[in-house]
Write a protein that holds these residues in place. Structure first.
Motif, PDB file in Angstrom:
ATOM      1  N   SER A 132       8.149  -9.806   4.580  1.00 43.09           N
ATOM      2  CA  SER A 132       8.650  -9.837   3.212  1.00 43.09           C
ATOM      3  C   SER A 132       7.685 -10.551   2.273  1.00 43.09           C
ATOM      4  N   SER A 133       6.720 -11.268   2.822  1.00 40.87           N
ATOM      5  CA  SER A 133       5.741 -11.931   1.949  1.00 40.87           C
ATOM      6  C   SER A 133       4.523 -11.038   1.687  1.00 40.87           C
ATOM      7  N   LEU A 134       4.104 -10.257   2.685  1.00 41.59           N
ATOM      8  CA  LEU A 134       2.939  -9.380   2.499  1.00 41.59           C
ATOM      9  C   LEU A 134       3.302  -8.067   1.816  1.00 41.59           C
ATOM     10  N   ARG A 135       4.430  -7.514   2.191  1.00 42.71           N
ATOM     11  CA  ARG A 135       4.920  -6.242   1.639  1.00 42.71           C
ATOM     12  C   ARG A 135       3.859  -5.147   1.687  1.00 42.71           C
ATOM     13  N   ASP A 136       3.281  -4.970   2.868  1.00 46.43           N
ATOM     14  CA  ASP A 136       2.249  -3.960   3.070  1.00 46.43           C
ATOM     15  C   ASP A 136       2.746  -2.922   4.084  1.00 46.43           C
ATOM     16  N   PRO A 137       3.165  -1.752   3.625  1.00 48.41           N
ATOM     17  CA  PRO A 137       3.705  -0.741   4.533  1.00 48.41           C
ATOM     18  C   PRO A 137       2.650   0.149   5.188  1.00 48.41           C
ATOM     19  N   SER A 138       1.367  -0.185   5.068  1.00 49.74           N
ATOM     20  CA  SER A 138       0.310   0.711   5.563  1.00 49.74           C
ATOM     21  C   SER A 138       0.440   1.010   7.058  1.00 49.74           C
ATOM     22  N   ARG A 139       0.837   0.040   7.861  1.00 43.67           N
ATOM     23  CA  ARG A 139       0.964   0.319   9.300  1.00 43.67           C
ATOM     24  C   ARG A 139       2.122   1.263   9.574  1.00 43.67           C
ATOM     25  N   TYR A 140       3.150   1.262   8.725  1.00 40.16           N
ATOM     26  CA  TYR A 140       4.253   2.206   8.880  1.00 40.16           C
ATOM     27  C   TYR A 140       3.816   3.629   8.527  1.00 40.16           C
ATOM     28  N   PHE A 141       2.984   3.747   7.511  1.00 36.81           N
ATOM     29  CA  PHE A 141       2.448   5.076   7.180  1.00 36.81           C
ATOM     30  C   PHE A 141       1.568   5.590   8.315  1.00 36.81           C
ATOM     31  N   ALA A 142       0.700   4.735   8.842  1.00 36.22           N
ATOM     32  CA  ALA A 142      -0.179   5.130   9.949  1.00 36.22           C
ATOM     33  C   ALA A 142       0.645   5.526  11.177  1.00 36.22           C
ATOM     34  N   PHE A 143       1.655   4.731  11.489  1.00 37.83           N
ATOM     35  CA  PHE A 143       2.524   5.018  12.633  1.00 37.83           C
ATOM     36  C   PHE A 143       3.224   6.358  12.457  1.00 37.83           C
ATOM     37  N   THR A 144       3.781   6.597  11.268  1.00 35.19           N
ATOM     38  CA  THR A 144       4.507   7.829  11.002  1.00 35.19           C
ATOM     39  C   THR A 144       3.603   9.045  11.142  1.00 35.19           C
ATOM     40  N   LYS A 145       2.411   8.960  10.590  1.00 39.13           N
ATOM     41  CA  LYS A 145       1.455  10.068  10.711  1.00 39.13           C
ATOM     42  C   LYS A 145       1.110  10.329  12.173  1.00 39.13           C
ATOM     43  N   LYS A 146       0.942   9.279  12.937  1.00 40.53           N
ATOM     44  CA  LYS A 146       0.629   9.402  14.368  1.00 40.53           C
ATOM     45  C   LYS A 146       1.788  10.084  15.119  1.00 40.53           C
ATOM     46  N   MET A 147       3.015   9.735  14.764  1.00 42.50           N
ATOM     47  CA  MET A 147       4.195  10.294  15.445  1.00 42.50           C
ATOM     48  C   MET A 147       4.419  11.751  15.075  1.00 42.50           C
ATOM     49  N   ILE A 148       3.997  12.158  13.905  1.00 41.57           N
ATOM     50  CA  ILE A 148       4.108  13.566  13.522  1.00 41.57           C
ATOM     51  C   ILE A 148       3.130  14.398  14.337  1.00 41.57           C
ATOM     52  N   ALA A 149       1.979  13.821  14.616  1.00 39.37           N
ATOM     53  CA  ALA A 149       0.936  14.533  15.366  1.00 39.37           C
ATOM     54  C   ALA A 149       1.302  14.712  16.834  1.00 39.37           C
ATOM     55  N   LYS A 150       2.242  13.916  17.359  1.00 42.16           N
ATOM     56  CA  LYS A 150       2.607  14.003  18.790  1.00 42.16           C
ATOM     57  C   LYS A 150       3.418  15.229  19.076  1.00 42.16           C
TER      58      LYS A 150
END
Length: 150
Positions: A132-150
Motif C-alpha cells: 500500500s506504500s509503493l502502489r506499483d502493480p507492474s508485477r501483477y501485469f507481468a504475472f497476468t500476461k505470463k498466465m495468459i501465455a500458458k
C-alpha cells in the motif's frame, strides 16, 4: 475554458465507469470452470477482502480498474473470491463457497492473492500481497500476461 475542463472530467468519469462495468467477474466456481473449458481460457481467481483489506482496495484501483487490465481480462475467466467482514455483502451460501475455495487454493489465507488455474482446477501460478506504500502493480501485469501465455 471552465466548460472544456468540465466536459473532459465528465468524459473521463464516463470512460472509467464504462471500463469498470466491462469486467465480468464471476462468483460461481463450477460455472467458471465450464466457461474456461468451453472458451479454452484459464481462470483468474482473485481472493479479496473487499470491505476491509486496504491492499485489496488499492490493488483494485491500481490494477483491476485500468484499461490495460480490461484488455488482458478478455483472455481470462475472472472469478472473485470475496471474504468480506460485513455479512450483507454476499450471501451466506456464497461466503461458505468462498471459504472452501480459500482452503483449496489460498491456504496461506493472504489477501490480496491471485491464483490462476486451468479448467480442471490445476494451479498454474499465483501472486500475492500488495504494498500500500509503493502502489506499483507492474508485477501483477507481468504475472497476468505470463498466465495468459500458458
Amino acid at each position: 475554458m471552465k466548460r472544456s475542463i468540465f466536459l473532459v472530467c465528465v468524459l473521463l468519469t464516463t470512460l472509467l465507469s464504462a471500463q469498470e462495468s466491462t469486467l465480468n467477474w464471476r462468483t460461481d466456481f463450477e460455472a467458471a470452470k465450464k466457461e474456461a473449458k468451453k472458451e479454452k481460457k484459464n481462470i483468474f481467481m482473485y481472493f479479496t477482502g473487499s470491505d476491509w483489506c486496504t491492499p485489496c482496495i488499492l490493488l483494485k484501483e491500481d490494477f483491476f480498474d485500468t484499461l490495460q487490465f480490461a484488455a488482458l481480462a478478455e483472455e481470462l475467466v475472472l472469478l472473485e473470491v470475496d471474504i468480506p467482514r460485513k455479512t450483507d455483502v454476499i450471501s451466506p451460501a456464497q461466503f461458505a463457497a468462498n471459504k472452501k475455495l480459500v482452503s483449496q487454493y489460498n491456504a496461506s489465507g493472504g489477501f490480496p492473492t491471485i491464483v490462476v488455474i486451468n479448467h480442471k482446477g490445476k494451479v498454474l501460478g499465483s501472486e500475492g500481497s500488495y504494498s500500500s506504500s509503493l502502489r506499483d502493480p507492474s508485477r501483477y501485469f507481468a504475472f497476468t500476461k505470463k498466465m495468459i501465455a500458458k
